[in-house]
Design a protein around this motif. Structure first.
Motif, PDB file in Angstrom:
ATOM      1  N   ALA A 170      -8.702  30.570   1.766  1.00 16.88           N
ATOM      2  CA  ALA A 170      -7.523  31.289   2.267  1.00 16.88           C
ATOM      3  C   ALA A 170      -7.057  30.708   3.598  1.00 16.88           C
ATOM      4  CB  ALA A 170      -7.842  32.774   2.402  1.00 16.88           C
ATOM      5  N   GLN A 171      -8.000  30.290   4.444  1.00 17.34           N
ATOM      6  CA  GLN A 171      -7.613  29.639   5.693  1.00 17.34           C
ATOM      7  C   GLN A 171      -6.825  28.352   5.420  1.00 17.34           C
ATOM      8  OE1 GLN A 171     -11.423  29.095   7.670  1.00 17.34           O
ATOM      9  NE2 GLN A 171     -10.961  30.736   9.134  1.00 17.34           N
ATOM     10  N   LEU A 172      -7.323  27.543   4.496  1.00 16.74           N
ATOM     11  CA  LEU A 172      -6.664  26.273   4.196  1.00 16.74           C
ATOM     12  C   LEU A 172      -5.292  26.464   3.566  1.00 16.74           C
ATOM     13  CD1 LEU A 172      -9.531  24.025   2.746  1.00 16.74           C
ATOM     14  CD2 LEU A 172      -8.656  24.102   5.079  1.00 16.74           C
ATOM     15  N   LYS A 291       8.355  23.893  -3.363  1.00 18.57           N
ATOM     16  CA  LYS A 291       8.556  22.686  -2.570  1.00 18.57           C
ATOM     17  C   LYS A 291       8.293  23.000  -1.098  1.00 18.57           C
ATOM     18  CE  LYS A 291      12.546  22.223  -4.676  1.00 18.57           C
ATOM     19  NZ  LYS A 291      13.897  21.752  -5.086  1.00 18.57           N
ATOM     20  N   GLY A 292       7.542  22.111  -0.444  1.00 18.93           N
ATOM     21  CA  GLY A 292       7.182  22.354   0.945  1.00 18.93           C
ATOM     22  C   GLY A 292       6.047  23.324   1.126  1.00 18.93           C
ATOM     23  N   GLY A 293       5.426  23.762   0.026  1.00 20.88           N
ATOM     24  CA  GLY A 293       4.341  24.732   0.088  1.00 20.88           C
ATOM     25  C   GLY A 293       2.995  24.068   0.347  1.00 20.88           C
ATOM     26  N   THR A 294       1.948  24.884   0.229  1.00 20.75           N
ATOM     27  CA  THR A 294       0.598  24.424   0.552  1.00 20.75           C
ATOM     28  C   THR A 294      -0.330  24.643  -0.626  1.00 20.75           C
ATOM     29  OG1 THR A 294       0.892  24.939   2.900  1.00 20.75           O
ATOM     30  CG2 THR A 294      -1.370  24.688   2.118  1.00 20.75           C
ATOM     31  N   VAL A 295      -1.098  23.620  -0.952  1.00 25.55           N
ATOM     32  CA  VAL A 295      -2.174  23.721  -1.943  1.00 25.55           C
ATOM     33  C   VAL A 295      -3.497  23.667  -1.205  1.00 25.55           C
ATOM     34  CG1 VAL A 295      -3.346  22.576  -3.868  1.00 25.55           C
ATOM     35  CG2 VAL A 295      -0.840  22.704  -3.829  1.00 25.55           C
ATOM     36  N   SER A 296      -4.328  24.654  -1.462  1.00 26.32           N
ATOM     37  CA  SER A 296      -5.686  24.711  -0.905  1.00 26.32           C
ATOM     38  C   SER A 296      -6.660  24.489  -2.050  1.00 26.32           C
ATOM     39  CB  SER A 296      -5.932  26.073  -0.249  1.00 26.32           C
ATOM     40  OG  SER A 296      -7.310  26.290  -0.010  1.00 26.32           O
ATOM     41  N   ALA A 297      -7.497  23.466  -1.935  1.00 28.45           N
ATOM     42  CA  ALA A 297      -8.435  23.140  -3.014  1.00 28.45           C
ATOM     43  C   ALA A 297      -9.858  23.256  -2.503  1.00 28.45           C
ATOM     44  CB  ALA A 297      -8.175  21.741  -3.549  1.00 28.45           C
ATOM     45  N   VAL A 298     -10.565  24.293  -2.959  1.00 26.33           N
ATOM     46  CA  VAL A 298     -11.964  24.473  -2.585  1.00 26.33           C
ATOM     47  C   VAL A 298     -12.870  24.508  -3.802  1.00 26.33           C
ATOM     48  CG1 VAL A 298     -11.561  25.577  -0.359  1.00 26.33           C
ATOM     49  CG2 VAL A 298     -11.615  26.983  -2.435  1.00 26.33           C
ATOM     50  N   ILE A 320      -1.539  19.417   1.214  1.00 32.96           N
ATOM     51  CA  ILE A 320      -2.762  19.661   0.452  1.00 32.96           C
ATOM     52  C   ILE A 320      -3.927  19.689   1.428  1.00 32.96           C
ATOM     53  CG2 ILE A 320      -4.307  18.833  -1.357  1.00 32.96           C
ATOM     54  CD1 ILE A 320      -1.926  17.528  -2.704  1.00 32.96           C
ATOM     55  N   ASN A 321      -4.561  20.831   1.527  1.00 30.04           N
ATOM     56  CA  ASN A 321      -5.722  21.001   2.400  1.00 30.04           C
ATOM     57  C   ASN A 321      -6.960  21.210   1.545  1.00 30.04           C
ATOM     58  OD1 ASN A 321      -4.261  20.935   4.862  1.00 30.04           O
ATOM     59  ND2 ASN A 321      -3.684  23.079   4.601  1.00 30.04           N
ATOM     60  N   THR A 322      -8.004  20.481   1.838  1.00 24.76           N
ATOM     61  CA  THR A 322      -9.211  20.607   1.016  1.00 24.76           C
ATOM     62  C   THR A 322     -10.435  20.159   1.785  1.00 24.76           C
ATOM     63  OG1 THR A 322     -10.191  19.976  -1.111  1.00 24.76           O
ATOM     64  CG2 THR A 322      -8.907  18.295   0.034  1.00 24.76           C
TER      65      THR A 322
END
Length: 379
Positions: A170-172, A291-298, A320-322
């Motif tokens: 959720a942080q990412l 578009k312009g959103g965030t993907v968090s992959a854990v 993309i944060n992971t």
């Protein structure tokens, strides 16, 4: 001691292994009180992770009592009850100094990719895990923490990975107040990510899965809306329809390598080891976020590249944060939430199984039998 051992894909059993011993002055030996089976353990169990060796003991979620400490250990004493983060890390390298405990440079010969992880194959250092009566804990002054007296044992156990990873997911996701957040996967990490999204200010949380009993848990535990992707023709289209055809502000991939993929993906991953699992969930995240959103992959992926739709991610301007969760970094805030009564992590535990029945525990969890969500192993 008795410990779970890997014998090959879908084959685990309990065997006698030598007791762990102090190998370095900063080691500790911990007698395990509670361990757990994690969804990412199934990647090992199913043969999806390279260099998973016969005889290896799984288990990166465990708590226990310190039985022995090395001569340099100053923060723990024999008899302390500790929770141990799944990360093995030195605490002093360039990455650890910046709080990137999961990227420690001194604990894994493959450190260019990931630091050390208990019980997670030799790609993460080859450390035996906690699905055993005892476990060696390196860098004992750095990783383990004494369990607060007020904290329930199973709540402490879930802080060693599933809860911390969900919170980190959720942080990412870089959630802003009022955002719509989609979580892919209603396993333990997905449930905790969905619950944590509210703490970050989400205005709407949607959980996607195909098992109705897990979706029901998402509704009751995480207070989320749900989509059963087995009941819609196109899950990405469904995600778009529910977000004014813009897409979600953030999507959290809490599934990883074993999302349902097509036949080619499954063969090249599990049979030929040509990719680290199916990238289905990650591609859904890329397609379903605005578009312009965030993907968090854990969700856990193997070290071998998968067929990810990176061109689409680039053209949509996605962030993309992971990473693997730096577990101990999450603990102060999580302890505040638990002590304040905001939620009880152990509410997701559905099964408690003795260590000697570890083969049955893996079969039950892997096959999603008996409405299993989270399994605790009792040595």
């Amino acid at each position: 001691m008795r410990a779970m051992t890997y014998r090959g894909p879908y084959r685990v059993r309990v065997e006698e292994k030598p007791d762990p011993r102090i190998e370095h002055p900063n080691d500790a030996v911990v007698r395990v009180e509670r361990a757990a089976i994690c969804g990412s353990d199934l990647h090992l169990y199913h043969g999806m992770m390279p260099d998973t060796r016969v005889g290896h003991t799984f288990g990166h979620e465990f708590i226990g009592v310190v039985e022995e400490v090395g001569s340099s250990v100053s923060s723990l004493t024999v008899g302390d009850r500790v929770m141990v983060p799944f990360n093995v890390y030195c605490g002093s390298c360039w990455f650890c100094a910046r709080g990137l405990f999961s990227n420690c440079h001194n604990v894994n010969p493959n450190a260019t990719a990931v630091g050390g992880i208990y019980g997670y194959s030799h790609t993460t250092g080859g450390y035996d895990g906690g699905q055993a009566e005892r476990v060696r804990v390196p860098f004992a002054d750095v990783g383990p923490s004494v369990v607060p007296e007020w904290l329930d044992a199973e709540d402490a156990l879930l802080m060693t990975d599933a809860l911390s990873t969900g919170y980190f997911g959720a942080q990412l996701a870089s959630i802003h107040e009022g955002d719509t957040v989609v979580v892919l996967g209603a396993g333990p990490v997905g449930l905790f990510a969905a619950r944590s999204a509210w703490f970050m200010g989400a205005g709407r949380v949607i959980v996607v899965d195909q098992l109705e009993y897990r979706l029901e848990k998402a509704r009751t535990f995480a207070h989320a809306e749900t989509i059963n992707f087995a009941e819609v023709d196109d899950v990405v289209l469904e995600m778009k329809q529910q977000t004014d055809f813009l897409g979600a502000d953030s999507v959290i991939d809490a599934v990883g390598a074993e999302a349902d993929g097509n036949f080619t993906q499954q063969v090249t991953a599990s049979k030929l080891k040509l990719q680290g699992g199916s990238p289905t969930a990650l591609n859904w995240a890329i397609d379903g976020v605005r578009k312009g959103g965030t993907v968090s992959a854990v969700g856990a992926y193997g070290p071998i590249p998968s067929a990810v739709k990176f061109g689409d991610a680039m053209n949509k301007g996605l962030t993309i944060n992971t990473n693997q969760a730096p577990v101990k970094r999450q603990w102060p805030r999580l302890l505040e939430h638990i002590q304040a009564g905001h939620f009880r992590p152990s509410d997701i535990v559905t099964h408690r199984i003795p260590l000697e029945h570890i083969d049955e525990a893996y079969h039950l969890f892997s096959s999603k039998l008996d409405d299993c969500i989270k399994t605790v192993i009792v040595p």
